[in-house]
Scaffold this motif. Sequence first.
Motif, short mmCIF file in Angstrom:
data_model
loop_
_atom_site.label_atom_id
_atom_site.label_comp_id
_atom_site.label_asym_id
_atom_site.label_seq_id
_atom_site.Cartn_x
_atom_site.Cartn_y
_atom_site.Cartn_z
N ALA A 53 -5.98 4.05 -6.79
CA ALA A 53 -5.23 2.89 -7.29
C ALA A 53 -5.21 1.77 -6.26
O ALA A 53 -5.25 0.58 -6.62
N VAL A 54 -5.14 2.12 -4.99
CA VAL A 54 -5.19 1.10 -3.93
C VAL A 54 -6.53 0.36 -3.98
O VAL A 54 -6.59 -0.88 -3.90
N THR A 55 -7.62 1.12 -4.11
CA THR A 55 -8.93 0.49 -4.19
C THR A 55 -9.04 -0.44 -5.39
O THR A 55 -9.54 -1.57 -5.28
N ARG A 56 -8.55 0.01 -6.52
CA ARG A 56 -8.62 -0.82 -7.73
C ARG A 56 -7.76 -2.08 -7.60
O ARG A 56 -8.12 -3.15 -8.09
N LEU A 57 -6.62 -1.95 -6.91
CA LEU A 57 -5.77 -3.12 -6.69
C LEU A 57 -6.51 -4.19 -5.90
O LEU A 57 -6.47 -5.39 -6.24
N LEU A 58 -7.21 -3.77 -4.85
CA LEU A 58 -7.96 -4.74 -4.05
C LEU A 58 -9.12 -5.32 -4.84
O LEU A 58 -9.42 -6.52 -4.74
N GLN A 59 -9.78 -4.49 -5.62
CA GLN A 59 -10.86 -5.00 -6.47
C GLN A 59 -10.34 -6.06 -7.43
O GLN A 59 -10.94 -7.13 -7.59
N ASP A 60 -9.21 -5.79 -8.05
CA ASP A 60 -8.63 -6.75 -8.99
C ASP A 60 -8.19 -8.02 -8.28
O ASP A 60 -8.39 -9.13 -8.79
N THR A 61 -7.60 -7.86 -7.10
CA THR A 61 -7.11 -9.02 -6.35
C THR A 61 -8.25 -9.96 -6.00
O THR A 61 -8.09 -11.19 -6.05
N PHE A 62 -9.42 -9.40 -5.66
CA PHE A 62 -10.55 -10.23 -5.24
C PHE A 62 -11.61 -10.36 -6.34
O PHE A 62 -12.74 -10.73 -6.06
N SER A 63 -11.19 -10.04 -7.58
CA SER A 63 -12.06 -10.23 -8.75
C SER A 63 -13.41 -9.54 -8.59
O SER A 63 -14.46 -10.09 -8.92
N LEU A 92 0.83 -1.21 0.00
CA LEU A 92 0.00 0.00 0.00
C LEU A 92 0.86 1.26 0.00
O LEU A 92 0.60 2.21 -0.75
N CYS A 93 1.86 1.27 0.85
CA CYS A 93 2.71 2.47 0.94
C CYS A 93 3.52 2.66 -0.34
O CYS A 93 3.80 3.79 -0.75
N ARG A 94 3.90 1.56 -0.97
CA ARG A 94 4.61 1.68 -2.24
C ARG A 94 3.73 2.39 -3.27
O ARG A 94 4.21 3.25 -4.03
N LEU A 95 2.46 2.04 -3.31
CA LEU A 95 1.54 2.71 -4.22
C LEU A 95 1.36 4.18 -3.86
O LEU A 95 1.35 5.06 -4.72
N MET A 96 1.21 4.45 -2.56
CA MET A 96 0.97 5.83 -2.12
C MET A 96 2.19 6.72 -2.39
O MET A 96 2.04 7.93 -2.54
N LEU A 97 3.37 6.14 -2.49
CA LEU A 97 4.58 6.93 -2.75
C LEU A 97 4.92 7.00 -4.24
O LEU A 97 5.88 7.68 -4.62
N ASP A 98 4.13 6.34 -5.07
CA ASP A 98 4.42 6.28 -6.50
C ASP A 98 3.82 7.49 -7.21
O ASP A 98 2.65 7.50 -7.60
N SER A 99 4.62 8.51 -7.44
CA SER A 99 4.14 9.76 -8.05
C SER A 99 3.73 9.56 -9.51
O SER A 99 2.98 10.38 -10.06
N SER A 100 4.18 8.47 -10.13
CA SER A 100 3.79 8.24 -11.52
C SER A 100 2.31 7.93 -11.65
O SER A 100 1.74 8.02 -12.75
N LEU A 101 1.65 7.60 -10.54
CA LEU A 101 0.22 7.30 -10.55
C LEU A 101 -0.63 8.56 -10.49
O LEU A 101 -1.86 8.50 -10.62
N GLY A 102 -0.01 9.69 -10.22
CA GLY A 102 -0.75 10.94 -10.08
C GLY A 102 -0.61 11.50 -8.68
O GLY A 102 0.33 11.16 -7.95
N ASP A 103 -1.55 12.36 -8.30
CA ASP A 103 -1.48 12.97 -6.96
C ASP A 103 -1.96 11.94 -5.92
O ASP A 103 -2.39 10.83 -6.28
N PRO A 104 -1.87 12.25 -4.60
CA PRO A 104 -2.26 11.28 -3.58
C PRO A 104 -3.67 10.73 -3.75
O PRO A 104 -3.92 9.54 -3.48
#
Length: 492
Positions: free
Chosen positions: A322-332, A304-316
């Motif tokens: 992106a965190v929400t979408r990651l969990l959605q994808d993980t749990f289909s 989670l923190c790696r995503l939150m520190l990734d400026s290439s994803l946009g602002d915070p």
Amino acid sequence: MAFACKLLQNFLALFILALTVVCVPGEAAFSRFLKFKSASFPNSKYAVDENWFVQRLDHFNGADSRIWKQRYFVNDRFYKPGGPVFLMIGGEGPANPAWMQYGTWLTYAEKFGALCLLLEHRFYGKSHPTKDLSLESLRFLSSRQALADLAHFRTVTAESRGLTSSKWVAFGGSYPGSLAAWFRLKYPHLIHASVATSAPVYATANFPEYLEVVWRSLAAETPECPLLVKKASDTLIAHLKDPQTYDNVTKDFRLCSKLQIQSDMDSAYLLETLAGSFMDVVQYNEDNRAFEGVVGTNITVKVLCRLMLDSSLGDPYDRFAAVTRLLQDTFSQACTDVQYLHYLQDMSNTSWSGAEAGGGRQWVYQTCTEFGFYQSTDSPNQPFGGFPLPYYLQQCRDIYNLTGSVANAVQQTNEEYGGYDIRTTRIVFPNGSIDPWHALGVTSNITNDLPAVFIKGTAHCANMYPARAEDLPELMLARDQIFLLLQKWLKE
């Protein structure tokens, strides 16, 4: 641990639920337990049969002769005549028979020659004391009735199996951990000792400390992480005040329907649901739910923190999405339902076939009538905003039409059990420093005979799962410490 996390409702079907929560949302935060508390356990060469125990409906009314059947499981493969009896306590979800095949308590059972039993909690799983989940029926759902179930089960089972002279030890994690402690407290003549893992023994209506621990756990990974989460949360709150941003929010977080905010409850429900992504991952960070071929998740605080520190994803804000979408994808999951009205409809269904009959309707009722445990944002020392205590209290009125005071109910619970001031012997209280629920648990010794095992760097119920090579030294040491305490106590 009451709170409304629809994310749980979306993911819940993907898991076999164990005891529990916290091993446990528009539900209680404790209900959010149910999502992560137990992944699906693998099949085993050992068959686990369902058994049924005739139980009293109301233990506190001698004139009420109504009975029902309560589910339980047995593992006798380690039992040696004269050995102890280990009783695992079920909680706010279906009792998972996999605990009869896996878990640290079975390692202890093999060493002590113990008989292992698991009793499902009334009103959860297949243990249906009443015809429905109406308010009239739910008045028979309480920790006091559950403890009396345990007492009656223990008494009758000891007599029928010739175990009256055996030493009985109670095990539980999360809410069942509290029950394990209270079982020893209220029925010391029946239970010789208890292992009360991740047990929130102190009831409180307002529990903002939960999110304070989330902040500290994120900061332990990198100090900037919770600051970025807070910036993202603040931006999201600002968007919810501007209808022109609703389409973007719907798309960014993959909501199941176009965002509509018609009341403070709508806003709070959305904010709590999306915050639940961080809350869940912190609570179960790097525990050993994925083992022996189990399908689990490797999403951790580090991820989670790696995503939150990734400026290439946009602002915070974009990173939060992106965190929400990651969990959605993980749990289909194609989308997340954040409509409070849908939540109310599901929670108000009183049928055993209802969407929340797996535990949501029952557990939130218990939070309204006994525990509170509401993980509010009523603290400046945490990363989220927008779901204060009144939001949770309103759910008690909206779902059950309850008008009583949650504060009074909480006070009665602490008067009944003593809160932190437990006066008995032979209970050990393991807690993990990462687990937000440790804030309501016993983290330092009460007496030499009521020891705490505070496990640095571990999450909710971590000591209950099977050992693995990756376990922290502190976790390995904690399991050994609990074994030595049981060894000592079983000689007493």
